[in-house]
Design a protein around this motif. Structure first.
Motif, PDB file in Angstrom:
ATOM      1  N   VAL A  29      -3.763  -3.913 -22.640  1.00 33.72           N
ATOM      2  CA  VAL A  29      -5.056  -4.035 -23.326  1.00 33.72           C
ATOM      3  C   VAL A  29      -4.845  -4.624 -24.726  1.00 33.72           C
ATOM      4  O   VAL A  29      -5.572  -5.508 -25.166  1.00 33.72           O
ATOM      5  N   GLU A  30      -3.813  -4.149 -25.413  1.00 35.74           N
ATOM      6  CA  GLU A  30      -3.559  -4.627 -26.779  1.00 35.74           C
ATOM      7  C   GLU A  30      -3.111  -6.087 -26.787  1.00 35.74           C
ATOM      8  O   GLU A  30      -3.645  -6.898 -27.540  1.00 35.74           O
ATOM      9  N   ILE A  31      -2.131  -6.445 -25.935  1.00 40.71           N
ATOM     10  CA  ILE A  31      -1.605  -7.814 -26.047  1.00 40.71           C
ATOM     11  C   ILE A  31      -2.558  -8.842 -25.437  1.00 40.71           C
ATOM     12  O   ILE A  31      -2.562  -9.998 -25.838  1.00 40.71           O
ATOM     13  N   ALA A  32      -3.381  -8.414 -24.474  1.00 45.22           N
ATOM     14  CA  ALA A  32      -4.352  -9.357 -23.903  1.00 45.22           C
ATOM     15  C   ALA A  32      -5.588  -9.446 -24.788  1.00 45.22           C
ATOM     16  O   ALA A  32      -6.409 -10.348 -24.642  1.00 45.22           O
ATOM     17  N   ASN A  33      -5.714  -8.470 -25.723  1.00 42.57           N
ATOM     18  CA  ASN A  33      -6.862  -8.407 -26.607  1.00 42.57           C
ATOM     19  C   ASN A  33      -8.164  -8.391 -25.809  1.00 42.57           C
ATOM     20  O   ASN A  33      -9.098  -9.146 -26.072  1.00 42.57           O
ATOM     21  N   GLN A  34      -8.176  -7.573 -24.786  1.00 39.85           N
ATOM     22  CA  GLN A  34      -9.307  -7.481 -23.852  1.00 39.85           C
ATOM     23  C   GLN A  34      -9.676  -6.021 -23.660  1.00 39.85           C
ATOM     24  O   GLN A  34      -8.816  -5.151 -23.736  1.00 39.85           O
ATOM     25  N   GLU A  35     -10.950  -5.799 -23.332  1.00 39.64           N
ATOM     26  CA  GLU A  35     -11.357  -4.455 -22.921  1.00 39.64           C
ATOM     27  C   GLU A  35     -10.705  -4.154 -21.571  1.00 39.64           C
ATOM     28  O   GLU A  35     -10.501  -5.061 -20.755  1.00 39.64           O
ATOM     29  N   ARG A  36     -10.446  -2.886 -21.339  1.00 36.82           N
ATOM     30  CA  ARG A  36      -9.844  -2.462 -20.081  1.00 36.82           C
ATOM     31  C   ARG A  36     -10.676  -2.934 -18.866  1.00 36.82           C
ATOM     32  O   ARG A  36     -10.140  -3.438 -17.888  1.00 36.82           O
ATOM     33  N   CYS A  37     -12.013  -2.814 -18.959  1.00 37.59           N
ATOM     34  CA  CYS A  37     -12.858  -3.169 -17.792  1.00 37.59           C
ATOM     35  C   CYS A  37     -12.752  -4.665 -17.501  1.00 37.59           C
ATOM     36  O   CYS A  37     -12.788  -5.089 -16.344  1.00 37.59           O
ATOM     37  N   ASN A  38     -12.575  -5.473 -18.542  1.00 36.89           N
ATOM     38  CA  ASN A  38     -12.389  -6.923 -18.328  1.00 36.89           C
ATOM     39  C   ASN A  38     -11.130  -7.199 -17.550  1.00 36.89           C
ATOM     40  O   ASN A  38     -11.095  -8.053 -16.669  1.00 36.89           O
ATOM     41  N   LEU A  39     -10.063  -6.472 -17.912  1.00 32.93           N
ATOM     42  CA  LEU A  39      -8.794  -6.669 -17.201  1.00 32.93           C
ATOM     43  C   LEU A  39      -8.965  -6.294 -15.729  1.00 32.93           C
ATOM     44  O   LEU A  39      -8.490  -7.003 -14.843  1.00 32.93           O
ATOM     45  N   TYR A  40      -9.675  -5.205 -15.480  1.00 37.14           N
ATOM     46  CA  TYR A  40      -9.864  -4.795 -14.077  1.00 37.14           C
ATOM     47  C   TYR A  40     -10.667  -5.849 -13.305  1.00 37.14           C
ATOM     48  O   TYR A  40     -10.455  -6.057 -12.123  1.00 37.14           O
ATOM     49  N   MET A  41     -11.574  -6.527 -13.994  1.00 36.56           N
ATOM     50  CA  MET A  41     -12.364  -7.555 -13.313  1.00 36.56           C
ATOM     51  C   MET A  41     -11.494  -8.723 -12.850  1.00 36.56           C
ATOM     52  O   MET A  41     -11.819  -9.409 -11.887  1.00 36.56           O
ATOM     53  N   HIS A  42     -10.391  -8.946 -13.566  1.00 34.44           N
ATOM     54  CA  HIS A  42      -9.492 -10.053 -13.200  1.00 34.44           C
ATOM     55  C   HIS A  42      -8.207  -9.543 -12.564  1.00 34.44           C
ATOM     56  O   HIS A  42      -7.187 -10.227 -12.554  1.00 34.44           O
ATOM     57  N   TYR A  43      -8.282  -8.311 -12.039  1.00 34.20           N
ATOM     58  CA  TYR A  43      -7.075  -7.603 -11.598  1.00 34.20           C
ATOM     59  C   TYR A  43      -6.310  -8.328 -10.495  1.00 34.20           C
ATOM     60  O   TYR A  43      -5.103  -8.210 -10.387  1.00 34.20           O
ATOM     61  N   ASP A  44      -7.035  -9.100  -9.662  1.00 32.67           N
ATOM     62  CA  ASP A  44      -6.352  -9.776  -8.548  1.00 32.67           C
ATOM     63  C   ASP A  44      -6.107 -11.248  -8.836  1.00 32.67           C
ATOM     64  O   ASP A  44      -5.872 -12.041  -7.925  1.00 32.67           O
ATOM     65  N   GLU A  45      -6.161 -11.601 -10.131  1.00 29.71           N
ATOM     66  CA  GLU A  45      -5.865 -12.993 -10.503  1.00 29.71           C
ATOM     67  C   GLU A  45      -4.469 -13.087 -11.105  1.00 29.71           C
ATOM     68  O   GLU A  45      -3.886 -12.073 -11.497  1.00 29.71           O
ATOM     69  N   GLU A  46      -3.964 -14.316 -11.195  1.00 34.85           N
ATOM     70  CA  GLU A  46      -2.654 -14.554 -11.822  1.00 34.85           C
ATOM     71  C   GLU A  46      -2.734 -14.248 -13.318  1.00 34.85           C
ATOM     72  O   GLU A  46      -3.724 -14.580 -13.973  1.00 34.85           O
TER      73      GLU A  46
END
Ligand code: SAM
Ligand code: GLN
Length: 287
Positions: A29-46
């Protein structure tokens, strides 16, 4: 590698290495500078290549027990960002509770005008910066015996826009020399007994001058209780963090060295004895 696979793989490795699994998502979350829910939305992407490289490099250090705050170079405290490294204690969540209680105490006992405060052993500056930013009536001083810590605290005061006067020296001594008098004295001293067994992530990476408080962990409280009257106004309070297993020894020490004061020991959110408040010249301070 896709996000899901990378995260799962490191969670497994963390579990095996005795590092909390939550560290993996917290770091991402810190290094991507993204909200956790955003990361989950792209969870199956490269994962983007640059992010993936940084993630692998950082996780390698974290798996070697290095604190995440050192890998990132910063830590969050009370919503403020503090630069940290091996020269300062990484500010802890229980210290955020201490800050909240201090702010409530200032509201209750000093509801108007300027309030002169000092944070002894400021480390990263976490407490001093937070109190100064949260309560504009506060005039804040901060001290440390470590020059390196003072440098860090000065940077952190500047980046967070807090105005603080800094003093180098041993506990209250530089404040006595400067003739300062306070409404509120705050200190989270090193309070771990010298021979206590500790996690590697703490003992190998954090400064020992910030951790150990003599054979019973109470060395610095003793010194402050002995000297505090020289730097306190008639009406004042002191706020300390303390170890969860120090209630009895601490109560005995306050009664012995400050018989005229009222005091209370308060629990943190985990139900552990964690904060000591000592009041002078305030009626019914302890309810
Ligand atoms: N206030 C910070 C916090 O709460 O995150 C740091 C607290 S850390 C437990 C204790 C701090 O006290 C360290 O920064 C250490 O350098 C400082 N310290 C240790 N011995 C000291 C002394 N004799 N006089 C002043 N500061 C001291
Ligand atoms: N709470 C810190 C720890 O776990 C110790 C801080 C202190 O000694 N004041 O390691």
């Amino acid at each position: 590698m896709i996000f899901r696979k990378a995260v799962k793989e490191y969670e497994r490795k963390c579990a095996a290495a005795g590092v909390p699994e939550e560290t993996v998502m917290a770091y991402l979350v810190e290094i991507a500078n993204q909200e956790r829910c955003n990361l989950y939305m792209h969870y199956d992407e490269e994962m983007p290549a640059e992010l993936e490289a940084r993630f692998h490099a950082g996780m390698k250090r974290i798996l070697n027990q290095e604190p995440m705050a050192h890998v990132l170079g910063y830590s969050w405290f009370y919503g403020y960002k503090f630069a940290v490294d091996g020269d300062v204690l990484i500010p802890r969540p229980e210290t955020e509770e201490l800050c909240a209680r201090i702010l409530a105490g200032i509201d209750r006992f000093f509801p108007e005008g300027k309030v002169h405060c000092v944070d002894i052993g400021t480390g990263s500056g976490a407490i001093a910066v937070t109190i100064a930013c949260e309560e504009p009536r506060v005039v804040m001083d901060a001290t440390d015996i470590s020059e390196e810590a003072l440098e860090k605290a000065k940077c952190n005061a500047e980046t967070n826009g807090a105005k603080i006067s800094f003093f180098a020296g041993d506990m209250v001594k530089p404040l006595i020399e400067a003739g300062r008098k306070y409404d509120v004295l705050i200190c989270n001293p090193p309070y771990i007994p010298a021979d206590e067994e500790m996690e590697r992530s703490v003992v190998d990476f954090e400064p020992h001058v910030a951790l150990f408080g003599g054979s019973d962990g109470l060395r610095f409280y003793r010194e402050i209780f002995r000297d505090c009257r020289s730097v306190l106004k008639e009406k004042a309070f002191m706020a300390f963090e303390m170890g969860w297993n120090q209630r009895e020894a601490m109560s005995a020490l306050v009664q012995e060295l400050l018989p005229e004061a009222q005091f209370e020991i308060r629990k943190d959110m985990n139900g552990k004895d964690r904060m000591l408040f000592v009041y002078f010249g305030i009626e019914d301070a302890v309810q």
